[in-house]
Enzyme design. Structure first.
Site, PDB file in Angstrom:
ATOM      1  N   ARG A 276       0.839  -1.196   0.000  1.00  0.00           N
ATOM      2  CA  ARG A 276       0.000   0.000   0.000  1.00  0.00           C
ATOM      3  C   ARG A 276       0.876   1.248   0.000  1.00  0.00           C
ATOM      4  O   ARG A 276       0.577   2.237  -0.670  1.00  0.00           O
ATOM      5  CB  ARG A 276      -0.941   0.033   1.221  1.00  0.00           C
ATOM      6  CG  ARG A 276      -1.935   1.211   1.174  1.00  0.00           C
ATOM      7  CD  ARG A 276      -2.681   1.422   2.479  1.00  0.00           C
ATOM      8  NE  ARG A 276      -1.819   1.925   3.529  1.00  0.00           N
ATOM      9  CZ  ARG A 276      -1.488   1.246   4.616  1.00  0.00           C
ATOM     10  NH1 ARG A 276      -1.949   0.018   4.801  1.00  0.00           N
ATOM     11  NH2 ARG A 276      -0.688   1.782   5.518  1.00  0.00           N
TER      12      ARG A 276
ATOM     13  N   TYR B 103     -16.946  17.730 -14.796  1.00  0.00           N
ATOM     14  CA  TYR B 103     -17.276  16.304 -14.857  1.00  0.00           C
ATOM     15  C   TYR B 103     -18.276  15.954 -13.756  1.00  0.00           C
ATOM     16  O   TYR B 103     -18.120  16.370 -12.603  1.00  0.00           O
ATOM     17  CB  TYR B 103     -15.986  15.493 -14.723  1.00  0.00           C
ATOM     18  CG  TYR B 103     -16.177  14.038 -14.397  1.00  0.00           C
ATOM     19  CD1 TYR B 103     -17.000  13.223 -15.181  1.00  0.00           C
ATOM     20  CD2 TYR B 103     -15.524  13.464 -13.313  1.00  0.00           C
ATOM     21  CE1 TYR B 103     -17.171  11.889 -14.882  1.00  0.00           C
ATOM     22  CE2 TYR B 103     -15.685  12.128 -13.008  1.00  0.00           C
ATOM     23  CZ  TYR B 103     -16.518  11.343 -13.793  1.00  0.00           C
ATOM     24  OH  TYR B 103     -16.686  10.016 -13.480  1.00  0.00           O
TER      25      TYR B 103
ATOM     26  N   ASP C 193      -7.349  19.448 -14.348  1.00  0.00           N
ATOM     27  CA  ASP C 193      -7.641  18.105 -14.837  1.00  0.00           C
ATOM     28  C   ASP C 193      -7.236  18.068 -16.310  1.00  0.00           C
ATOM     29  O   ASP C 193      -7.861  18.696 -17.155  1.00  0.00           O
ATOM     30  CB  ASP C 193      -9.137  17.803 -14.672  1.00  0.00           C
ATOM     31  CG  ASP C 193      -9.492  16.373 -15.030  1.00  0.00           C
ATOM     32  OD1 ASP C 193      -8.804  15.786 -15.885  1.00  0.00           O
ATOM     33  OD2 ASP C 193     -10.472  15.836 -14.467  1.00  0.00           O
TER      34      ASP C 193
ATOM     35  N   LYS D 283      -8.454   6.902 -19.329  1.00  0.00           N
ATOM     36  CA  LYS D 283      -8.737   7.450 -20.654  1.00  0.00           C
ATOM     37  C   LYS D 283      -7.515   7.338 -21.578  1.00  0.00           C
ATOM     38  O   LYS D 283      -7.089   6.249 -21.890  1.00  0.00           O
ATOM     39  CB  LYS D 283      -9.228   8.898 -20.516  1.00  0.00           C
ATOM     40  CG  LYS D 283     -10.293   9.121 -19.424  1.00  0.00           C
ATOM     41  CD  LYS D 283     -11.512   8.238 -19.552  1.00  0.00           C
ATOM     42  CE  LYS D 283     -12.685   8.664 -18.663  1.00  0.00           C
ATOM     43  NZ  LYS D 283     -12.453   8.581 -17.215  1.00  0.00           N
TER      44      LYS D 283
END
Length: 395
Positions: free
Chosen positions: A45, A97, A169, A194
């Site tokens: 982690r 978004y 972004d 994406k």
């Protein structure tokens, strides 16, 4: 050295074996020589060699000090918002978004973080809306889904003058097209799902910071909150990045051709693509971008959800699905899909009309894509005309 060459050779050869492909370290923990004595990794982690390699690659691509990889784009956004405290304010782009809107409005508002939405295509709107409590300016440029362009450099100067962080972004552009940190931004986020991944086969998010101090804060949040990217998905993003320049170049070319076709189609009302001279901030896009991206949005002259649904359900090569940036072309109806969580009045005010359709233009031949969208538009037009005629006859 060209950017493409730099990108390819930023992906290292494995020093232990000479493997040309980055190894997938599929492990949860690492053996230590003594308590606290290890080879830079103790628990997966906190750190993992495959994820660490991806983070170094994207930091170099965005010209940042360091990066952190997360389990999704929203997890990346969430980590940035966790830099704030109760009473702080976010000044965000209005055409945002839907997932980010949901996170800001329904999660962080109840913790005392206020969000104000403004049209950032005019930097003076940002200056007018900023307050002493504004600690984060949140931009998408181009925006999702109306492809609004904001002047990153101008807004970065406003942010600096007001001691406010600027986060961009950069998902729609990718670092091939745009590097916000070079224009004055403090933080860049990506949905690596994406264009960076590029093959519609993973979910991932990335945060890149300009300074090591800021990057260390995000890294602490990544470890403390635990929304890490898995080793295998980290490898998939690295694999996608290897062909990023080639794919983005073709996405750009195809999208420009599709946008120019739609601009003259009789069923289309408004067309949103920064590569068109008719785009509101075309000149700003030319200044800060190296290309205009693979996303094209448009509205119909018959501005109804029914008309839009007839189009999006009538294509063959454009597949009806959420997400974007993959090899195959996709299309969606934001009002009932990606932006459904945004109230209609806010959505309309930001320019997301009921008939707006978003295209993610893929890597098929542009001529095939044009024929596909043309036949869907024409078929929907005929169907709508028949329905109107039937209604008029019954009246």
């Amino acid at each position: 050295m060209s950017n493409a060459t730099q990108l390819i050779h930023s992906i290292p050869v494995d020093p232990l074996t000479g493997s040309i492909s980055v190894p997938i370290y599929q492990t949860s923990t690492f053996v230590q020589d003594a308590p606290g004595e290890h080879k830079g990794f103790d628990y997966a982690r906190s750190n993992n060699p495959t994820r660490n390699t991806l983070e170094k690659i994207i930091a170099e691509l965005e010209n940042g000090a360091a990066a952190s990889a997360f389990a999704s784009g929203l997890a990346a956004i969430d980590a940035v918002v966790k830099l704030l405290e109760s009473g702080d304010e976010i000044l965000a782009v209005d055409d945002i978004y839907g997932g980010a809107f949901r996170l800001f409005t329904h999660i962080y508002a109840k913790f005392g973080i206020k969000v104000t939405y403004v049209d950032t295509t005019d930097a003076s709107n940002v200056l007018d809306a900023i307050t002493p409590q504004t600690k984060l300016i949140w931009l998408e440029t181009p925006t999702n889904p109306t492809l609004k362009i904001s002047d990153i450099e101008a807004i970065a100067k406003i942010a600096k003058q007001n001691n406010t962080l600027l986060c961009v972004d950069n998902t729609f552009a990718s670092p091939v097209i745009q590097q916000p940190l070079n224009l004055g931004a403090d933080i860049v986020v990506h949905s690596a799902t994406k264009y960076l991944g590029g093959h519609s086969d993973l979910i991932a998010g990335l945060v890149v910071c300009k300074t090591q101090e800021l990057a260390d804060k995000i890294k602490f949040i990544q470890n403390a909150s635990g929304a890490i990217l898995s080793p295998h998905d980290s490898w998939l993003v690295i694999r996608g990045i290897e062909t990023l320049h080639l794919r983005v170049k073709e996405h750009n070319r195809n999208a420009q051709v599709v946008a120019e076709f739609l601009e003259s189609h009789p069923a289309v009302d408004k067309i949103f693509y920064p590569g068109l001279k008719s785009h509101h901030n075309h000149d700003i896009a030319k200044k800060q971008q190296n290309g205009f991206g693979g996303i094209v949005s448009f509205t119909l002259k018959e501005d109804t959800e029914a008309a839009a649904k007839a189009v999006v359900c009538g294509t063959k090569y454009f597949k009806l699905a959420e997400s974007l940036g993959g090899v195959k072309s996709l299309l969606c109806h934001p009002a009932t899909m990606t932006h459904k969580s945004i109230p209609a009045e806010k959505r309309h005010a930001a320019g997301v009309a009921d008939s707006l359709i978003r295209l993610s233009v893929g890597l098929e031949e542009a001529e095939d894509l044009i024929r596909d969208i043309d036949q869907a538009l024409n078929k929907a037009q005929l169907a709508n005309s028949a329905i109107r005629q039937l209604v008029n006859e019954n009246v």
